[in-house]
Design a protein around this motif. Structure first.
Motif, PDB file in Angstrom:
ATOM      1  N   GLY A   1      58.864  55.446 -61.520  1.00  0.00           N
ATOM      2  CA  GLY A   1      60.310  55.331 -61.410  1.00  0.00           C
ATOM      3  C   GLY A   1      60.911  56.060 -60.222  1.00  0.00           C
ATOM      4  N   PHE A   2      60.082  56.676 -59.393  1.00  0.00           N
ATOM      5  CA  PHE A   2      60.576  57.345 -58.185  1.00  0.00           C
ATOM      6  C   PHE A   2      60.840  56.294 -57.116  1.00  0.00           C
ATOM      7  CE2 PHE A   2      58.592  60.672 -60.538  1.00  0.00           C
ATOM      8  CZ  PHE A   2      59.280  61.826 -60.215  1.00  0.00           C
ATOM      9  N   ILE A   3      61.765  56.602 -56.223  1.00  0.00           N
ATOM     10  CA  ILE A   3      62.167  55.670 -55.169  1.00  0.00           C
ATOM     11  C   ILE A   3      61.968  56.350 -53.818  1.00  0.00           C
ATOM     12  CG2 ILE A   3      64.071  54.278 -54.250  1.00  0.00           C
ATOM     13  CD1 ILE A   3      65.316  54.500 -57.110  1.00  0.00           C
ATOM     14  N   ASP A   4      61.421  55.626 -52.876  1.00  0.00           N
ATOM     15  CA  ASP A   4      61.224  56.145 -51.517  1.00  0.00           C
ATOM     16  C   ASP A   4      62.587  56.498 -50.920  1.00  0.00           C
ATOM     17  OD1 ASP A   4      60.610  56.619 -48.835  1.00  0.00           O
ATOM     18  OD2 ASP A   4      59.186  54.963 -48.723  1.00  0.00           O
ATOM     19  N   LEU A   5      62.754  57.744 -50.503  1.00  0.00           N
ATOM     20  CA  LEU A   5      64.037  58.203 -49.974  1.00  0.00           C
ATOM     21  C   LEU A   5      64.451  57.430 -48.734  1.00  0.00           C
ATOM     22  CD1 LEU A   5      66.254  60.330 -50.508  1.00  0.00           C
ATOM     23  CD2 LEU A   5      65.028  61.843 -48.959  1.00  0.00           C
ATOM     24  N   SER A   6      63.483  56.941 -47.981  1.00  0.00           N
ATOM     25  CA  SER A   6      63.817  56.183 -46.768  1.00  0.00           C
ATOM     26  C   SER A   6      64.437  54.828 -47.097  1.00  0.00           C
ATOM     27  CB  SER A   6      62.575  56.000 -45.898  1.00  0.00           C
ATOM     28  OG  SER A   6      61.639  55.159 -46.532  1.00  0.00           O
ATOM     29  N   SER A   7      64.442  54.419 -48.367  1.00  0.00           N
ATOM     30  CA  SER A   7      65.041  53.139 -48.741  1.00  0.00           C
ATOM     31  C   SER A   7      66.566  53.203 -48.791  1.00  0.00           C
ATOM     32  CB  SER A   7      64.503  52.661 -50.093  1.00  0.00           C
ATOM     33  OG  SER A   7      64.978  53.508 -51.144  1.00  0.00           O
ATOM     34  N   LEU A   8      67.138  54.418 -48.744  1.00  0.00           N
ATOM     35  CA  LEU A   8      68.598  54.525 -48.670  1.00  0.00           C
ATOM     36  C   LEU A   8      69.042  54.072 -47.278  1.00  0.00           C
ATOM     37  CD1 LEU A   8      69.297  58.022 -50.292  1.00  0.00           C
ATOM     38  CD2 LEU A   8      69.816  55.792 -51.251  1.00  0.00           C
ATOM     39  N   PRO A   9      69.902  53.062 -47.197  1.00  0.00           N
ATOM     40  CA  PRO A   9      70.371  52.623 -45.874  1.00  0.00           C
ATOM     41  C   PRO A   9      71.159  53.748 -45.211  1.00  0.00           C
ATOM     42  CG  PRO A   9      71.149  51.141 -47.615  1.00  0.00           C
ATOM     43  CD  PRO A   9      70.482  52.291 -48.274  1.00  0.00           C
ATOM     44  N   SER A  10      70.644  54.259 -44.122  1.00  0.00           N
ATOM     45  CA  SER A  10      71.210  55.456 -43.503  1.00  0.00           C
ATOM     46  C   SER A  10      72.633  55.261 -42.988  1.00  0.00           C
ATOM     47  CB  SER A  10      70.302  55.940 -42.380  1.00  0.00           C
ATOM     48  OG  SER A  10      70.155  54.935 -41.411  1.00  0.00           O
ATOM     49  N   GLU A  11      73.003  54.066 -42.605  1.00  0.00           N
ATOM     50  CA  GLU A  11      74.346  53.863 -42.087  1.00  0.00           C
ATOM     51  C   GLU A  11      75.396  53.933 -43.189  1.00  0.00           C
ATOM     52  OE1 GLU A  11      73.117  50.224 -40.692  1.00  0.00           O
ATOM     53  OE2 GLU A  11      71.874  51.212 -39.211  1.00  0.00           O
ATOM     54  N   GLU A  12      75.046  53.464 -44.378  1.00  0.00           N
ATOM     55  CA  GLU A  12      76.016  53.417 -45.465  1.00  0.00           C
ATOM     56  C   GLU A  12      75.883  54.600 -46.419  1.00  0.00           C
ATOM     57  OE1 GLU A  12      75.985  49.617 -47.444  1.00  0.00           O
ATOM     58  OE2 GLU A  12      75.180  48.702 -45.645  1.00  0.00           O
ATOM     59  N   TYR A  13      74.653  54.936 -46.763  1.00  0.00           N
ATOM     60  CA  TYR A  13      74.419  55.965 -47.750  1.00  0.00           C
ATOM     61  C   TYR A  13      73.534  57.061 -47.172  1.00  0.00           C
ATOM     62  CZ  TYR A  13      75.549  51.852 -50.514  1.00  0.00           C
ATOM     63  OH  TYR A  13      76.150  50.719 -51.003  1.00  0.00           O
TER      64      TYR A  13
END
Length: 121
Positions: A101-113
């Motif tokens: 259930g962990f999510i790769d932190l790099s999957s957060l879109p850096s421009e928006e979030y």
């Protein structure tokens, strides 16, 4: 000339070994939602979330508390928060961590979030 053919494979093998060691040491940051709600003292603790990784033989080198930024959250008691726990794991364990259930932190879109580190409570 003959010594070149003896030395060259040795030198090439050193570069191959170095590439493999570098790959084994690479780290990936993953996050897990705390699951807490506004106005309540609920959600998972950092030690509970860390135990998910430990029990599954996923080693981590650091853990921290954070909050996802850039998302609107309704300010109503009982509403969800954007609080997360971030763990630094070996990149080779990413698939196993994602299955937990962990999510790769790099999957957060850096421009928006993004996220901001904060003190753990």
């Amino acid at each position: 000339m003959r010594s070149l053919f003896i030395v060259l494979p040795f030198i090439m093998s050193l570069f191959a070994c170095q590439a493999n060691f570098t790959n084994l040491d690479s780290k990936t940051e993953v996050y897990f939602y705390k699951g807490d709600t506004l106005c309540n003292d609920d959600g998972l603790s950092l030690s509970q979330v860390s135990a998910y990784l430990t029990i599954s033989n996923v080693s981590f080198t650091s853990s921290t508390c954070a909050s996802i930024t850039g998302l609107a959250v309704a300010a109503v008691c009982g509403g969800s928060t954007q609080n997360i726990y971030i763990h630094s794991i070996n990149s080779s364990d990413l698939a196993l961590a994602e299955n937990l259930g962990f999510i790769d932190l790099s999957s957060l879109p850096s421009e928006e979030y993004g996220y901001s580190i904060k003190a753990c409570q």
